[in-house]
Scaffold this motif. Structure first.
Motif, short mmCIF file in Angstrom:
data_model
loop_
_atom_site.label_atom_id
_atom_site.label_comp_id
_atom_site.label_asym_id
_atom_site.label_seq_id
_atom_site.Cartn_x
_atom_site.Cartn_y
_atom_site.Cartn_z
N THR A 1 -2.52 0.20 -9.09
CA THR A 1 -3.28 0.35 -7.84
C THR A 1 -4.70 -0.15 -8.01
O THR A 1 -5.26 -0.16 -9.10
N ALA A 13 -14.38 -2.56 0.61
CA ALA A 13 -14.55 -3.89 1.22
C ALA A 13 -13.40 -4.82 0.87
O ALA A 13 -12.98 -5.64 1.68
N HIS A 19 -10.34 -3.93 0.31
CA HIS A 19 -9.06 -3.34 0.71
C HIS A 19 -8.13 -3.22 -0.49
O HIS A 19 -7.61 -4.19 -0.96
N GLY A 20 -7.97 -2.01 -0.94
CA GLY A 20 -7.14 -1.75 -2.10
C GLY A 20 -5.68 -2.05 -1.86
O GLY A 20 -5.29 -2.47 -0.78
N GLY A 21 -4.91 -1.84 -2.88
CA GLY A 21 -3.48 -2.09 -2.75
C GLY A 21 -2.71 -1.51 -3.91
O GLY A 21 -3.30 -0.97 -4.86
N ARG A 30 -8.47 0.37 -5.82
CA ARG A 30 -9.12 1.18 -4.79
C ARG A 30 -9.46 0.35 -3.56
O ARG A 30 -9.66 -0.84 -3.65
N GLY A 31 -9.58 1.08 -2.43
CA GLY A 31 -9.93 0.43 -1.17
C GLY A 31 -11.39 0.06 -1.11
O GLY A 31 -12.03 -0.15 -2.12
N THR A 89 0.83 -1.21 0.00
CA THR A 89 0.00 0.00 0.00
C THR A 89 0.86 1.25 0.00
O THR A 89 1.95 1.27 0.58
N ARG A 137 -0.04 4.10 1.44
CA ARG A 137 -0.13 4.70 2.78
C ARG A 137 0.87 4.06 3.75
O ARG A 137 1.60 4.75 4.47
N GLN A 138 0.93 2.73 3.77
CA GLN A 138 1.85 2.06 4.69
C GLN A 138 3.30 2.30 4.28
O GLN A 138 4.17 2.48 5.13
#
Length: 119
Positions: free
Chosen positions: A75, A80, A82-84, A77-78, A42, A44-45
């Motif tokens: 990519t 249910a 959970h995107g990545g 999308r997030g 991800t 964000r992480q």
């Protein structure tokens, strides 16, 4: 200052980066970020790992994509599911190439520094 004191306290440092058609493409911080995306899956992480805000991450990705003229990440999308994010094959090759080249540059720099100390 005695030569031995000088020699024992000096440490060589170099910073290398890649340019694409004369423009900055990536340096060590971009490398750490791309490696973190690859590891965490991800943006964000990966940003947390390298100490960048999400906005900074997006800006750096956009900058790389503008220079390269193509995507750096794939990519989803997030929600249910959970995107990545994952590196494109081209970005993965850039990471491998930059990692090997950077290691060689540091090794060669260290050897040159030792030779310079002897001179």
């Amino acid at each position: 200052m005695p030569r031995s004191t000088l020699d024992s306290n000096l440490t060589p440092r170099i910073k290398v980066w890649l340019a694409w058609k004369g423009g900055f493409l990536m340096g060590p911080n971009y490398l750490r970020f791309l490696e973190a995306v690859d590891r965490t899956g991800t943006i964000r992480q990966a940003g947390r790992t390298v100490g960048w805000s999400y906005r900074t991450c997006l800006n750096r990705i956009r900058r790389m994509e503008e220079v390269l003229g193509g995507p750096v990440l794939v990519t989803s999308r997030g929600g249910a599911g959970h995107g990545g994010s994952a590196l494109t094959p081209e970005a993965r090759r850039l990471v491998r190439l930059f990692t090997r080249w950077r290691a060689d540059m540091h090794r060669l720099s260290d050897r040159a520094f030792v030779r310079a100390l002897r001179g």
